[in-house]
Design a protein around this motif. Structure first.
Motif, PDB file in Angstrom:
ATOM      1  N   VAL A  61      13.951  33.414  12.701  1.00 23.52           N
ATOM      2  CA  VAL A  61      13.743  33.357  11.258  1.00 23.52           C
ATOM      3  C   VAL A  61      15.078  33.102  10.573  1.00 23.52           C
ATOM      4  O   VAL A  61      16.127  33.077  11.199  1.00 23.52           O
ATOM      5  N   GLY A  62      15.008  32.905   9.261  1.00 26.06           N
ATOM      6  CA  GLY A  62      16.251  32.753   8.503  1.00 26.06           C
ATOM      7  C   GLY A  62      16.401  31.394   7.868  1.00 26.06           C
ATOM      8  O   GLY A  62      17.513  30.886   7.744  1.00 26.06           O
ATOM      9  N   GLY A  63      15.272  30.781   7.459  1.00 22.63           N
ATOM     10  CA  GLY A  63      15.336  29.467   6.835  1.00 22.63           C
ATOM     11  C   GLY A  63      15.275  28.332   7.841  1.00 22.63           C
ATOM     12  O   GLY A  63      15.962  27.318   7.678  1.00 22.63           O
ATOM     13  N   VAL A  64      14.456  28.482   8.865  1.00 20.62           N
ATOM     14  CA  VAL A  64      14.344  27.463   9.914  1.00 20.62           C
ATOM     15  C   VAL A  64      13.442  26.325   9.432  1.00 20.62           C
ATOM     16  O   VAL A  64      12.274  26.545   9.102  1.00 20.62           O
ATOM     17  N   SER A  65      13.966  25.119   9.392  1.00 20.60           N
ATOM     18  CA  SER A  65      13.194  23.958   8.955  1.00 20.60           C
ATOM     19  C   SER A  65      12.325  23.432  10.090  1.00 20.60           C
ATOM     20  O   SER A  65      12.753  23.386  11.249  1.00 20.60           O
ATOM     21  N   ILE A  66      11.110  23.027   9.748  1.00 24.30           N
ATOM     22  CA  ILE A  66      10.220  22.412  10.723  1.00 24.30           C
ATOM     23  C   ILE A  66      10.722  21.003  11.027  1.00 24.30           C
ATOM     24  O   ILE A  66      11.002  20.229  10.117  1.00 24.30           O
ATOM     25  N   SER A  67      10.828  20.685  12.297  1.00 24.57           N
ATOM     26  CA  SER A  67      11.213  19.333  12.708  1.00 24.57           C
ATOM     27  C   SER A  67      10.491  18.985  14.000  1.00 24.57           C
ATOM     28  O   SER A  67      10.131  19.871  14.790  1.00 24.57           O
ATOM     29  N   THR A  68      10.277  17.691  14.219  1.00 24.86           N
ATOM     30  CA  THR A  68       9.628  17.270  15.463  1.00 24.86           C
ATOM     31  C   THR A  68      10.520  17.572  16.670  1.00 24.86           C
ATOM     32  O   THR A  68      10.016  17.862  17.756  1.00 24.86           O
ATOM     33  N   GLU A  69      11.823  17.515  16.463  1.00 18.80           N
ATOM     34  CA  GLU A  69      12.751  17.823  17.562  1.00 18.80           C
ATOM     35  C   GLU A  69      12.571  19.267  18.022  1.00 18.80           C
ATOM     36  O   GLU A  69      12.493  19.551  19.220  1.00 18.80           O
ATOM     37  N   ARG A  70      12.479  20.186  17.067  1.00 21.78           N
ATOM     38  CA  ARG A  70      12.266  21.592  17.421  1.00 21.78           C
ATOM     39  C   ARG A  70      10.852  21.818  17.951  1.00 21.78           C
ATOM     40  O   ARG A  70      10.642  22.645  18.834  1.00 21.78           O
ATOM     41  N   ALA A  71       9.885  21.072  17.406  1.00 25.01           N
ATOM     42  CA  ALA A  71       8.495  21.235  17.827  1.00 25.01           C
ATOM     43  C   ALA A  71       8.278  20.798  19.276  1.00 25.01           C
ATOM     44  O   ALA A  71       7.274  21.170  19.893  1.00 25.01           O
ATOM     45  N   GLN A  72       9.193  20.011  19.830  1.00 22.97           N
ATOM     46  CA  GLN A  72       9.095  19.628  21.239  1.00 22.97           C
ATOM     47  C   GLN A  72       9.404  20.800  22.162  1.00 22.97           C
ATOM     48  O   GLN A  72       9.040  20.795  23.338  1.00 22.97           O
ATOM     49  N   LYS A  73      10.066  21.821  21.612  1.00 20.70           N
ATOM     50  CA  LYS A  73      10.511  22.937  22.447  1.00 20.70           C
ATOM     51  C   LYS A  73       9.908  24.277  22.036  1.00 20.70           C
ATOM     52  O   LYS A  73      10.075  25.273  22.761  1.00 20.70           O
ATOM     53  N   PHE A  75       6.813  26.470  19.225  1.00 19.96           N
ATOM     54  CA  PHE A  75       5.767  26.487  18.210  1.00 19.96           C
ATOM     55  C   PHE A  75       6.378  26.897  16.876  1.00 19.96           C
ATOM     56  O   PHE A  75       7.448  27.512  16.820  1.00 19.96           O
ATOM     57  N   PHE A  76       5.665  26.574  15.791  1.00 20.99           N
ATOM     58  CA  PHE A  76       6.011  27.085  14.476  1.00 20.99           C
ATOM     59  C   PHE A  76       4.844  27.905  13.940  1.00 20.99           C
ATOM     60  O   PHE A  76       3.682  27.658  14.279  1.00 20.99           O
ATOM     61  N   LYS A 183       9.764  25.149   5.700  1.00 14.77           N
ATOM     62  CA  LYS A 183      10.351  26.189   6.527  1.00 14.77           C
ATOM     63  C   LYS A 183       9.234  27.035   7.128  1.00 14.77           C
ATOM     64  O   LYS A 183       8.186  27.229   6.516  1.00 14.77           O
ATOM     65  N   ALA A 184       9.505  27.536   8.335  1.00 12.36           N
ATOM     66  CA  ALA A 184       8.523  28.359   9.020  1.00 12.36           C
ATOM     67  C   ALA A 184       9.266  29.261   9.991  1.00 12.36           C
ATOM     68  O   ALA A 184      10.497  29.243  10.073  1.00 12.36           O
ATOM     69  N   TYR A 185       8.508  30.043  10.732  1.00 17.62           N
ATOM     70  CA  TYR A 185       9.094  30.898  11.750  1.00 17.62           C
ATOM     71  C   TYR A 185       8.905  30.245  13.118  1.00 17.62           C
ATOM     72  O   TYR A 185       7.835  29.723  13.439  1.00 17.62           O
ATOM     73  N   LEU A 186       9.955  30.267  13.904  1.00 13.27           N
ATOM     74  CA  LEU A 186       9.963  29.630  15.219  1.00 13.27           C
ATOM     75  C   LEU A 186       9.379  30.598  16.246  1.00 13.27           C
ATOM     76  O   LEU A 186       9.782  31.771  16.315  1.00 13.27           O
ATOM     77  N   LEU A 187       8.424  30.105  17.041  1.00 13.91           N
ATOM     78  CA  LEU A 187       7.712  30.935  18.013  1.00 13.91           C
ATOM     79  C   LEU A 187       7.724  30.266  19.383  1.00 13.91           C
ATOM     80  O   LEU A 187       7.851  29.046  19.480  1.00 13.91           O
ATOM     81  N   ARG A 189       6.863  28.310  22.568  1.00 11.00           N
ATOM     82  CA  ARG A 189       5.895  27.255  22.844  1.00 11.00           C
ATOM     83  C   ARG A 189       4.882  27.741  23.883  1.00 11.00           C
ATOM     84  O   ARG A 189       5.240  28.277  24.936  1.00 11.00           O
ATOM     85  N   GLY A 190       3.597  27.529  23.558  1.00  9.42           N
ATOM     86  CA  GLY A 190       2.541  27.898  24.485  1.00  9.42           C
ATOM     87  C   GLY A 190       1.923  29.256  24.245  1.00  9.42           C
ATOM     88  O   GLY A 190       0.839  29.537  24.768  1.00  9.42           O
ATOM     89  N   ASP A 191       2.559  30.110  23.461  1.00 10.93           N
ATOM     90  CA  ASP A 191       2.032  31.456  23.221  1.00 10.93           C
ATOM     91  C   ASP A 191       1.106  31.420  22.006  1.00 10.93           C
ATOM     92  O   ASP A 191       1.478  31.782  20.886  1.00 10.93           O
ATOM     93  N   VAL A 192      -0.120  30.991  22.230  1.00 12.27           N
ATOM     94  CA  VAL A 192      -1.090  30.815  21.142  1.00 12.27           C
ATOM     95  C   VAL A 192      -1.478  32.146  20.523  1.00 12.27           C
ATOM     96  O   VAL A 192      -1.642  32.260  19.299  1.00 12.27           O
ATOM     97  N   ALA A 193      -1.622  33.177  21.330  1.00 12.13           N
ATOM     98  CA  ALA A 193      -2.024  34.484  20.808  1.00 12.13           C
ATOM     99  C   ALA A 193      -0.984  35.027  19.822  1.00 12.13           C
ATOM    100  O   ALA A 193      -1.329  35.558  18.751  1.00 12.13           O
ATOM    101  N   TRP A 194       0.277  34.882  20.159  1.00  8.94           N
ATOM    102  CA  TRP A 194       1.358  35.342  19.286  1.00  8.94           C
ATOM    103  C   TRP A 194       1.411  34.505  18.001  1.00  8.94           C
ATOM    104  O   TRP A 194       1.564  35.015  16.905  1.00  8.94           O
ATOM    105  N   GLN A 195       1.247  33.205  18.137  1.00  7.37           N
ATOM    106  CA  GLN A 195       1.232  32.325  16.976  1.00  7.37           C
ATOM    107  C   GLN A 195       0.085  32.698  16.028  1.00  7.37           C
ATOM    108  O   GLN A 195       0.276  32.767  14.804  1.00  7.37           O
TER     109      GLN A 195
END
Length: 225
Positions: A61-73, A75-76, A183-187, A189-195
């Protein structure tokens, strides 16, 4: 909880008191309470956010911007803020730096923090300007006040907060930014229950006053999307 602790209004670690504050700090404290678990804060930097997060953290957390680069690694979560990049400068210079073309000029000193989306935006849009990369996000706006930089282009949320605390600085059209971002929270990848849990918690927080209470000390009456 991974966070840089250098990006108010979302996350700040006071170097003297070691106390944390910010919108996202308040929010994840509420999240931890909902889970009845303690928080372990994991310090990181914008440059090392992704490797630190994937190895050490359940959420960033802390102002994390959503990006496709981050989304490759990773979840948001659902977005918490919709905004975009907009300038902040001395109030006397607002008319001089209100467009990309005005900033993208030889002699204009455009300052940016290292490693995040602000530096990417500056390098992509201001190739003619002098780009100053600053390593400390907590003191970066002081450089504009001191006359060592002319303008910084950052997220509208940050410009609104800074303008509310620094009378010499003004946010330039924060309601009409240059681009679109969220902006969103970084979670993990793959942990659907937590998301799904985080999203349900966030939805409740949006409607029961938790989010409004967390943002009011920083945004005041201003509302971003």
């Amino acid at each position: 909880m991974c966070t840089t602790g250098d990006y108010r209004p979302f996350s700040y670690l006071d170097p003297k008191t070691k106390q944390r504050s910010g919108i996202d700090v308040t929010m994840v404290q509420n999240l931890a309470t909902s889970l009845e678990v303690p928080i372990e804060w994991v310090p990181t930097t914008w440059k090392t956010l992704m490797p630190d997060f994937t190895r050490k953290c359940d959420i960033a957390v802390g102002g994390v911007s959503i990006s496709t680069e981050r989304a490759q690694k990773a979840f948001f979560s659902d977005p918490v803020v919709t905004e975009g990049k907009t300038p902040i400068t001395l109030c006397s210079n607002v008319s001089k730096y209100s467009t990309v073309a005005q900033i993208n000029q030889p002699g204009v000193r455009a300052i940016t923090p290292e490693g995040g989306t602000n530096e990417k935006f500056a390098r992509a849009n201001f190739p003619k300007a002098k780009i100053i990369v600053w390593g400390d996000n907590n003191t970066i706006f002081d450089q504009i006040i001191a006359g060592k930089a002319d303008v910084m282009t950052t997220d509208a949320s940050e410009t609104v907060w800074v303008a509310n605390t620094q009378p010499k600085l003004c946010a330039v059209h924060p309601q009409k930014p240059f681009n679109f971002s969220q902006k969103a929270y970084l979670l993990p990848r793959g942990d659907v229950a937590w998301q799904e849990y985080v999203n349900e918690w966030l939805n409740i927080a949006r409607h029961d006053g938790t989010w409004a209470a967390a943002t009011k000390p920083w945004f005041g009456a201003t509302r971003l999307g």
